[in-house]
Enzyme design. Structure first.
Site, PDB file in Angstrom:
ATOM      1  N   VAL A 134       0.832  -1.213   0.000  1.00 41.98           N
ATOM      2  CA  VAL A 134       0.000   0.000   0.000  1.00 41.98           C
ATOM      3  C   VAL A 134       0.864   1.259   0.000  1.00 41.98           C
ATOM      4  CG1 VAL A 134      -1.791   1.282   1.235  1.00 41.98           C
ATOM      5  CG2 VAL A 134      -1.880  -1.220   1.160  1.00 41.98           C
ATOM      6  N   GLU A 153      -3.356 -10.287   4.732  1.00 41.25           N
ATOM      7  CA  GLU A 153      -2.550  -9.670   5.792  1.00 41.25           C
ATOM      8  C   GLU A 153      -1.199 -10.369   5.880  1.00 41.25           C
ATOM      9  OE1 GLU A 153      -3.752  -6.937   7.774  1.00 41.25           O
ATOM     10  OE2 GLU A 153      -5.026  -7.122   6.016  1.00 41.25           O
ATOM     11  N   LYS A 199     -12.531  -4.326  11.416  1.00 41.03           N
ATOM     12  CA  LYS A 199     -13.268  -3.359  10.591  1.00 41.03           C
ATOM     13  C   LYS A 199     -14.694  -3.175  11.124  1.00 41.03           C
ATOM     14  CE  LYS A 199     -10.448  -4.647   6.604  1.00 41.03           C
ATOM     15  NZ  LYS A 199     -10.319  -5.602   5.491  1.00 41.03           N
TER      16      LYS A 199
HETATM   17  N1  HSE Z   1      -6.293  -8.425   4.140  1.00 37.77           N
HETATM   18  C1  HSE Z   1      -7.305  -7.475   3.924  1.00 37.77           C
HETATM   19  C2  HSE Z   1      -8.369  -8.085   3.032  1.00 37.77           C
HETATM   20  C3  HSE Z   1      -6.731  -6.247   3.288  1.00 37.77           C
HETATM   21  O1  HSE Z   1      -8.155  -9.168   2.482  1.00 37.77           O
HETATM   22  O2  HSE Z   1      -9.430  -7.508   2.893  1.00 37.77           O
HETATM   23  C4  HSE Z   1      -7.606  -5.040   3.352  1.00 37.77           C
HETATM   24  O3  HSE Z   1      -7.848  -4.640   4.652  1.00 37.77           O
END
Ligand code: HSE
Length: 437
Positions: free
Chosen positions: A15, A192, A207
């Site tokens: 990112v 991740e 989230k």
């Molecule tokens: N690992 C996370 C996903 C990345 O697969 O959505 C975005 O937060």
């Protein structure tokens, strides 16, 4: 034209490198949009030599991100390292305390410390922007923080992890293994650093906890989330779901109930005809149900360098456009000190439909015994079907039940009783059903 906005980036992985590259490639366009240039003046990353597709030669390097946050001559500190604690937390806190704006994609950090960091940002009159932390490129934070004022949210739910949705989509469409799909998700930069965070639901939970706070005006409470990942979802579940008119998605759901707020992350059956069932691959979707607006569904790219960079750059551009004296809105839609305590609703009180798949001994009376246990627990069945099981695993049958709305407590009691009856040859599979409004 105003002076350039000076940006320091900590973390130049997938990112961070995309953010630096897009800021360079779109420099003229961003300058026109913001009325001032956005310049990366400092960075921090472990490897100084790696080619990241962008010229960082004139930029000041820091080995320590906290030193970057404290000492660099920057207006905005962009945290893209990840991790709920350690250097990420220390550097974000240091930047906010020194009156620097912060942009972060770090859902784990916000989930754990978002409210205390928001209090520091609000006290110092700086922005803490985090659009990229939830659902990648989808502008859901802005929508919930700014556009839904006056609405009372009853439920927010969604596909919040691109890796899991990518795996489930390919398992269904191509019939391939979980492991093969996960390896591709890692190769494509969706997963991740530790992919168990994706597949066991922790990333979705981080989230969801942020969305819950925005939806209900409560403090963030990540430890009060019921959590199940997708690692025990099999081709048998995916095929049975399809036959019954459902598709399996990993959903994060937060809803108001009589006893409090439910937060849960688990594999979920959604009707194949629903819009959320059509959300495939790395795409994320968030549904927000409110009293004034009704149902809003946002969908878009949920993971990957460019999708996430798009949200980070939007957050930086908002800071570039803000002017001294402008009162910044609160980080979680209302001032941190006014966020209400989170009141947890017990999972056993959850009400909904359930899919249950049982592998049973093929003998007389089993089907009737299962139906009896359901009736004893006041569970009304929408359907019950029996199938020949895979002949390779012996002389067994598969029984699939779909229930009408019932309580989690009743389902647990019924499944426990069926297990004790001794008819099962394998662990029972229970998947909750979610029906969009
Ligand atoms: N690992 C996370 C996903 C990345 O697969 O959505 C975005 O937060």
């Amino acid at each position: 034209m105003s002076e350039a906005l000076r940006v320091g980036i900590a973390g130049l992985g997938t990112v961070g490198a995309s953010v630096a590259r897009v800021l360079a490639e779109k420099a003229d366009e961003l300058t026109r949009q913001c009325g001032r240039a956005i310049t990366v003046t400092a960075v921090s990353a472990r490897d100084r030599t790696r080619d990241r597709g962008v010229d960082l030669s004139g930029v000041q390097w820091f080995d320590d991100p906290v030193a970057l946050a404290r000492e660099a001559d920057i207006d905005v500190f962009v945290e893209l390292m990840g991790g709920e604690d350690g250097p990420a937390k220390a550097s974000v806190q240091a930047a906010l305390e020194r009156g620097k704006h912060v942009v972060t994609a770090n859902k784990a950090l916000l989930s754990r410390s978002g409210v205390s960091l928001a209090a520091i940002a609000e006290k110092n009159g700086v922005l803490l922007n985090y659009e990229a932390a939830v659902a990648g490129g989808i502008p859901v934070i802005k929508t919930m923080r700014e556009s839904l004022a006056g609405n009372s949210v009853s439920r927010v739910f969604g596909i919040l992890n691109g890796t899991c949705n990518y795996i489930l989509t390919r398992m269904e469409a191509e019939g391939i293994s979980f492991e093969e799909c996960l390896a591709d998700a890692q190769r494509l930069g969706y997963a991740e650093a530790d992919p168990t965070f994706d597949i066991e639901g922790n990333d979705t939970a981080h989230k969801l906890s942020i969305l819950t706070s925005l939806a209900f005006g409560t403090k963030i409470s990540p430890d009060d989330i019921y959590l199940e990942g997708i690692s025990n979802i099999t081709q048998a579940d995916i095929k049975a779901a399809a036959e019954l008119g459902y598709r399996i998605k990993l959903l994060g759901v937060a809803q108001r109930s009589e006893s409090g707020i439910e937060q849960r992350v688990h594999p979920t059956m959604v009707p194949t005809s629903s819009v959320i069932a059509q959300v495939h691959g790395v795409t994320n979707a968030v549904a927000i149900e409110t009293d004034i607006l009704g149902e809003l569904l946002l969908s878009g790219p949920g993971a990957g360098g460019n999708a996430t960079a798009s949200a980070v750059i939007g957050d930086i551009a908002d800071i570039a456009k803000s002017r001294p004296g402008f009162q910044h809105g609160p980080v979680f839609g209302r001032p941190a000190k006014e966020l209400a305590p989170y009141k947890k609703a017990a999972m056993r009180k959850h009400e909904g439909g359930y899919f249950i798949r049982l592998t049973v001994h093929d003998r007389t009376g089993v089907f009737a015994a299962i139906a009896k246990r359901m009736a004893e627990n006041d569970i009304s069945l929408e359907s019950i079907v029996q199938r020949a099981a895979d002949p390779q695993i012996g002389d067994h049958k598969t029984v699939i039940l779909v229930t009408h709305s019932t309580s989690e407590a009743s389902i647990r009691k019924a499944v426990e009783a069926i297990t004790k009856d001794g008819h099962l040859v394998d662990k029972p599979q229970v998947i909750r059903i979610e029906r969009p409004a």
